[in-house]
Design an enzyme around this catalytic site. Structure first.
Site, PDB file in Angstrom:
ATOM      1  N   GLU A  87      10.552  16.334  -8.479  1.00  0.00           N
ATOM      2  CA  GLU A  87      11.581  17.370  -8.588  1.00  0.00           C
ATOM      3  C   GLU A  87      11.959  17.703 -10.020  1.00  0.00           C
ATOM      4  O   GLU A  87      12.614  18.711 -10.284  1.00  0.00           O
ATOM      5  CB  GLU A  87      12.822  16.947  -7.793  1.00  0.00           C
ATOM      6  CG  GLU A  87      12.572  16.935  -6.282  1.00  0.00           C
ATOM      7  CD  GLU A  87      13.804  16.560  -5.481  1.00  0.00           C
ATOM      8  OE1 GLU A  87      14.745  16.007  -6.072  1.00  0.00           O
ATOM      9  OE2 GLU A  87      13.800  16.803  -4.261  1.00  0.00           O
ATOM     10  N   GLU A 118       1.878  -3.272  -0.729  1.00  0.00           N
ATOM     11  CA  GLU A 118       2.835  -3.817  -1.686  1.00  0.00           C
ATOM     12  C   GLU A 118       2.449  -5.218  -2.161  1.00  0.00           C
ATOM     13  O   GLU A 118       2.914  -5.677  -3.199  1.00  0.00           O
ATOM     14  CB  GLU A 118       4.241  -3.839  -1.091  1.00  0.00           C
ATOM     15  CG  GLU A 118       4.466  -4.850   0.022  1.00  0.00           C
ATOM     16  CD  GLU A 118       5.912  -4.872   0.468  1.00  0.00           C
ATOM     17  OE1 GLU A 118       6.555  -5.908   0.253  1.00  0.00           O
ATOM     18  OE2 GLU A 118       6.393  -3.857   1.002  1.00  0.00           O
TER      19      GLU A 118
END
Length: 308
Positions: A87, A118
């Site tokens: 953004e 992960e």
């Protein structure tokens, strides 16, 4: 669990005594309990603001010198990093290599779970290949122990980069790998271990605050206006004209003309404000651009330069 494994706990995985009966109450009561837990998040974030301010200032200095910001995270934490970085480009007009988000498991992990991503420290090698000594590494891990994040922080340390860890665990196992430790102690989740709840909300607030403050430090705003926003379509073109009007008080027609002449919002702001002063003379576009360059892209400093 085998005898040689040690269980390392995080408060985010604890049982929350306030919500133990959440499956026995009405839907409205469920929502009220979740909302009451959510209300604890801003206070947890407020407690880390001094540490966050220090990180923003260090980061701004490094970015001005050519450094880059890297977010590393897995699961919800990684997705929030991707969202924040994405953004910034249209909002503040930065280049796409200033703030880079790395998600354990790659782009596929943004929309679906990638098992064991992960835990795969080897997966960091490609993501961390571009880290340089001037960079800033932000490890995002609610539990404070994610192996993928640990490998990224180690890679940053080896390259001489500044390292930071954002977590909801007050005693994170990865603390020793971070030059800057930011703990949003949100406690046990309404649903044990569901860190997309309070821990995720806290991380989003921290990242929003970090990146917004960084953009302000780097001169991408004038007042509270996004003067480096890219008017890439008709809607954003209209928003740009409104922004120019709000920043300068010029008419829509004058704003349209300035935007066409200058080609971007920030130069248009300087051109309109500096050129509309009764005691001054109209500056040209090149003068506005030179003033902005001399000021490092800060509108107020560019205006002061033109007044001198």
């Amino acid at each position: 669990m085998s005898n040689d494994q040690v269980r390392v706990s995080s408060p985010t995985e604890d049982i929350n005594p306030r919500t133990e009966s959440i499956d026995q109450i009405s839907t409205l009561e469920v929502l009220r309990l979740i909302n009451a837990e959510d209300a604890l998040v801003p206070g947890a974030v407020a407690a880390l603001l001094p540490a966050l301010a220090e990180l923003v200032e260090v980061t701004a200095a490094r970015v001005r010198a050519g450094g880059r910001v890297h977010y590393f995270g897995a699961g919800t934490s990684g997705r929030l990093g991707v969202l924040d970085a994405a953004e910034l480009l249209p909002t503040f007009g930065i280049a796409d290599d200033v703030v880079i988000a790395h998600q354990a498991g790659g782009s596929r992990a943004f929309v679906q779970a990638v098992e064991n991503a992960e835990d795969d420290e080897s997966g960091v090698a490609a993501d961390a290949a571009g880290i340089g000594p001037a960079d800033i590494i932000l490890g995002l891990a609610a539990s404070g122990r994610t192996p993928y994040v640990a490998a990224a922080l180690r890679a940053g340390r080896q390259m001489g980069a500044v390292t930071a860890l954002v977590t909801s665990n007050p005693m994170p196992p990865l603390a020793d790998l971070a030059d800057h430790l930011l703990v949003a102690d949100t406690g046990a989740e309404a649903i044990a271990g569901s860190t997309r709840l309070k821990a995720g909300s806290a991380l989003k607030l921290v990242l929003n605050s970090f990146s917004t403050a960084l953009m302000i430090q780097l001169g991408h705003t004038y007042r509270n206006l996004m003067v480096d926003m890219r008017p890439t379509n008709a809607k954003l073109r209209g928003r740009s004209i409104q922004l120019l009007h709000d920043a300068t008080g010029a008419t829509d027609a004058e704003c349209e003309q300035a935007l066409d002449l200058c080609g971007d919002i920030k130069t248009s702001v300087v051109f309109l404000i500096a050129g509309s002063r009764p005691a001054g003379t109209m500056i040209d576009v090149d003068a506005a651009r030179r003033a902005l360059k001399a000021s490092g892209g800060h509108v107020r400093e560019a205006l002061a330069h033109l007044r001198a």
